[in-house]
Design a protein around this motif. Structure first.
Motif, PDB file in Angstrom:
ATOM      1  N   ARG A 109       0.804  -1.229   0.000  1.00 56.56           N
ATOM      2  CA  ARG A 109       0.000   0.000   0.000  1.00 56.56           C
ATOM      3  C   ARG A 109       0.836   1.279   0.000  1.00 56.56           C
ATOM      4  O   ARG A 109       0.555   2.237  -0.713  1.00 56.56           O
ATOM      5  CB  ARG A 109      -0.834  -0.003   1.273  1.00 56.56           C
ATOM      6  CG  ARG A 109      -2.225   0.469   1.128  1.00 56.56           C
ATOM      7  CD  ARG A 109      -2.952   0.067   2.412  1.00 56.56           C
ATOM      8  NE  ARG A 109      -4.355  -0.163   2.149  1.00 56.56           N
ATOM      9  CZ  ARG A 109      -5.267   0.777   2.179  1.00 56.56           C
ATOM     10  NH1 ARG A 109      -4.925   2.008   2.448  1.00 56.56           N
ATOM     11  NH2 ARG A 109      -6.528   0.510   1.933  1.00 56.56           N
ATOM     12  N   GLU A 110       1.906   1.274   0.813  1.00 62.93           N
ATOM     13  CA  GLU A 110       2.674   2.514   1.005  1.00 62.93           C
ATOM     14  C   GLU A 110       3.694   2.746  -0.109  1.00 62.93           C
ATOM     15  O   GLU A 110       4.348   3.788  -0.154  1.00 62.93           O
ATOM     16  CB  GLU A 110       3.381   2.510   2.378  1.00 62.93           C
ATOM     17  CG  GLU A 110       4.492   1.471   2.557  1.00 62.93           C
ATOM     18  CD  GLU A 110       3.974   0.053   2.812  1.00 62.93           C
ATOM     19  OE1 GLU A 110       2.746  -0.184   2.758  1.00 62.93           O
ATOM     20  OE2 GLU A 110       4.814  -0.841   3.039  1.00 62.93           O
ATOM     21  N   THR A 111       3.840   1.778  -1.017  1.00 60.40           N
ATOM     22  CA  THR A 111       4.854   1.915  -2.067  1.00 60.40           C
ATOM     23  C   THR A 111       4.296   2.739  -3.227  1.00 60.40           C
ATOM     24  O   THR A 111       3.274   2.394  -3.818  1.00 60.40           O
ATOM     25  CB  THR A 111       5.298   0.527  -2.579  1.00 60.40           C
ATOM     26  OG1 THR A 111       5.774  -0.214  -1.459  1.00 60.40           O
ATOM     27  CG2 THR A 111       6.406   0.646  -3.603  1.00 60.40           C
ATOM     28  N   LYS A 112       4.992   3.812  -3.569  1.00 63.13           N
ATOM     29  CA  LYS A 112       4.536   4.700  -4.645  1.00 63.13           C
ATOM     30  C   LYS A 112       5.080   4.196  -5.984  1.00 63.13           C
ATOM     31  O   LYS A 112       6.240   3.792  -6.073  1.00 63.13           O
ATOM     32  CB  LYS A 112       5.066   6.113  -4.406  1.00 63.13           C
ATOM     33  CG  LYS A 112       4.675   6.685  -3.033  1.00 63.13           C
ATOM     34  CD  LYS A 112       3.687   7.757  -3.243  1.00 63.13           C
ATOM     35  CE  LYS A 112       3.137   8.497  -2.062  1.00 63.13           C
ATOM     36  NZ  LYS A 112       3.319   8.081  -0.733  1.00 63.13           N
TER      37      LYS A 112
ATOM     38  N   HIS B 296       1.927   7.431  -9.017  1.00 58.70           N
ATOM     39  CA  HIS B 296       2.094   8.610  -8.156  1.00 58.70           C
ATOM     40  C   HIS B 296       2.875   9.705  -8.878  1.00 58.70           C
ATOM     41  O   HIS B 296       2.649  10.893  -8.684  1.00 58.70           O
ATOM     42  CB  HIS B 296       2.843   8.172  -6.897  1.00 58.70           C
ATOM     43  CG  HIS B 296       3.301   9.291  -6.035  1.00 58.70           C
ATOM     44  ND1 HIS B 296       2.466   9.949  -5.161  1.00 58.70           N
ATOM     45  CD2 HIS B 296       4.528   9.882  -5.905  1.00 58.70           C
ATOM     46  CE1 HIS B 296       3.146  10.892  -4.529  1.00 58.70           C
ATOM     47  NE2 HIS B 296       4.392  10.886  -4.964  1.00 58.70           N
TER      48      HIS B 296
ATOM     49  N   TYR C 272      11.428   9.802  -0.501  1.00 60.43           N
ATOM     50  CA  TYR C 272      11.394   8.645  -1.411  1.00 60.43           C
ATOM     51  C   TYR C 272      12.701   7.860  -1.349  1.00 60.43           C
ATOM     52  O   TYR C 272      13.780   8.432  -1.531  1.00 60.43           O
ATOM     53  CB  TYR C 272      11.217   9.091  -2.862  1.00 60.43           C
ATOM     54  CG  TYR C 272       9.975   9.914  -3.130  1.00 60.43           C
ATOM     55  CD1 TYR C 272       8.700   9.357  -3.028  1.00 60.43           C
ATOM     56  CD2 TYR C 272      10.082  11.253  -3.506  1.00 60.43           C
ATOM     57  CE1 TYR C 272       7.565  10.115  -3.285  1.00 60.43           C
ATOM     58  CE2 TYR C 272       8.954  12.019  -3.771  1.00 60.43           C
ATOM     59  CZ  TYR C 272       7.696  11.444  -3.657  1.00 60.43           C
ATOM     60  OH  TYR C 272       6.577  12.198  -3.918  1.00 60.43           O
TER      61      TYR C 272
ATOM     62  N   ASN D   7      10.123   2.461  -0.483  1.00 65.07           N
ATOM     63  CA  ASN D   7       8.773   3.056  -0.491  1.00 65.07           C
ATOM     64  C   ASN D   7       8.362   3.611  -1.851  1.00 65.07           C
ATOM     65  O   ASN D   7       7.365   4.310  -1.972  1.00 65.07           O
ATOM     66  CB  ASN D   7       8.605   4.104   0.619  1.00 65.07           C
ATOM     67  CG  ASN D   7       9.495   5.310   0.390  1.00 65.07           C
ATOM     68  OD1 ASN D   7       9.996   5.498  -0.713  1.00 65.07           O
ATOM     69  ND2 ASN D   7       9.700   6.118   1.410  1.00 65.07           N
TER      70      ASN D   7
END
Ligand SMILES: Cc1ncc(COP(=O)(O)O)c(C=O)c1O
Length: 389
Positions: A33-36, A63, A202, A220
């Motif tokens: 979920r938190e990975t862009k 993103h 990032y 991330n």
């Protein structure tokens, strides 16, 4: 999307935006979920069209975007893309102000570069967002050890011209089944990241092969290119997600003739008919990126297999038909026509003894791109003409 531009030749590439959307969404949904997800749209989105692909990828959950050149980033900004954009290659330090003014992030890893860039910044510029680039084994650009990293981090954090936004590296072998080199790079990057005083927003390392084949490579953010276009990362380490090919290439017969046994076709009289044959000419050649090494390659004419005969010319190619077909018949060079025959980008890459990346990048600006959703034409990008004729 500009839906007005015309094209006046019967050779075109079709870009399936539904497929692109689905590929990006599937990859995005498979990430933590938190990975862009940053979509790689450099080199005109690997030949697919940077603006159209950027828009669709962002809609599908990307993103931000990564490109190779400052010019590519500026072109996207000029067209109204306001998502985060990171340039992957080194920009000239003297162009730091331009990048900062357009909120474009850039890599940094050399003290001299930072000092020159700092001098080039103009009063009123927002801080230039930088991602520290680490060379953990790719051998291309980047710093290599903790000492350099600490110096650079300290300089950036104590200079108002800069904002430390990210840190990244690039894997050389994430697509290979042998993992030692990959693990070595991963270990080196983790060590560098952990030695930072303050972790930036990032932290990223993975390309498509990393993101799809190595759960431990995510940090991330990920930078995904080839997989969003529905192309395979490698034969050696196939990913668990199989996307749909976004790119297809088509043309139409402009001339048909029956030739007699002994008659020859093309430069060097390279092909000679053994019996009566139907030969068609299609208006595509090596000046479009349809390279001479593709002599003998199969194509699809009205759903049927046909083969290229004779040498490929600069602008024209001849094919042997299984039977008579009229002028105007659609011929597919990459992709399908709904019959059993389908030509993958990988099939063309194999014939060219190269990788799939090179195939779509090589089909150049002479070939207009048609953007489609289902069978609906959304717009045409013809780089040869800027306005309606
Ligand atoms: C630094 C960097 N990151 C990410 C990518 C995207 O790689 P891929 O298309 O294999 O996902 C590339 C592509 O060459 C790259 O050079």
């Amino acid at each position: 999307m500009n839906g007005k531009t015309q094209y006046f030749r019967d050779t075109w590439a079709e870009i399936d935006l539904d497929a692109l959307y689905k590929n990006v969404k599937t990859i995005r949904d498979g990430l933590p979920r938190e990975t862009k997800l940053f979509a790689a749209v450099k080199a005109n989105a690997y030949g697919h069209g940077d603006f159209q692909i950027a828009q669709e990828a962002l809609k599908a959950g990307a993103h931000g975007l990564v490109v190779a050149l400052l010019d590519e980033a500026l072109a996207l900004r000029q067209k109204g893309i306001d998502a985060p954009i990171l340039v992957l290659g080194l920009i000239r330090p003297t162009d730091a102000s331009v990048a900062a003014r357009h909120h474009i992030s850039v890599p940094a890893f050399q003290m001299d570069w930072l000092k020159e860039a700092s001098q080039a910044m103009e009063s009123g510029d927002p801080p230039l967002k930088v991602h520290i680039k680490c060379d953990t084994g790719m051998g291309r650009i980047g710093l290599k050890n903790e000492k350099e990293l600490k110096e650079i981090e300290h300089y950036i954090n104590n200079n108002d011209s800069f904002e430390l936004e990210g840190i990244f590296t690039h894997f050389a072998t994430a697509d290979q089944s042998e993992e030692n080199y990959y693990l070595q790079q991963l270990g080196a990057f983790k060590k560098l990241v952990s030695s930072l005083e303050t972790p930036p927003e990032y932290v990223h390392a993975a390309n498509s092969a990393g993101a799809l084949c190595h759960n431990d490579s995510m940090f991330n953010a990920v930078r995904v290119g080839i997989a969003i276009y529905g192309l395979s990362t490698s034969q050696e380490r196939p990913p668990h997600i199989k996307g749909k090919q976004v790119f297809s290439l088509h043309t139409a017969i402009v001339h048909v003739k029956k030739i007699q046994p002994g008659e020859c076709i093309g430069y060097g009289a390279g092909y000679q008919a053994k019996k009566e044959e139907w030969i068609a000419t299609i208006p595509v050649g090596y000046a479009d990126g349809w390279l001479r090494m593709l002599e003998g390659q199969r194509v699809i004419a009205d759903g049927h297999r046909a083969n290229i005969v004779g040498r490929i010319c600069m602008d024209q190619t001849m094919i042997k038909l299984p039977h008579y077909m009229p002028v105007g018949t659609k011929v597919t060079l990459i992709g399908g026509q709904g019959s059993d025959e389908f030509i993958t980008v990988e099939e063309i890459a194999e014939k060219l003894q190269t990788i799939n990346y090179e195939v779509t990048c090589t089909i150049n600006f002479r070939v207009p791109r048609l953007y489609k959703r289902g069978s609906r034409l959304l717009g045409v990008d013809n780089k040869l003409l800027s306005e309606d004729e």
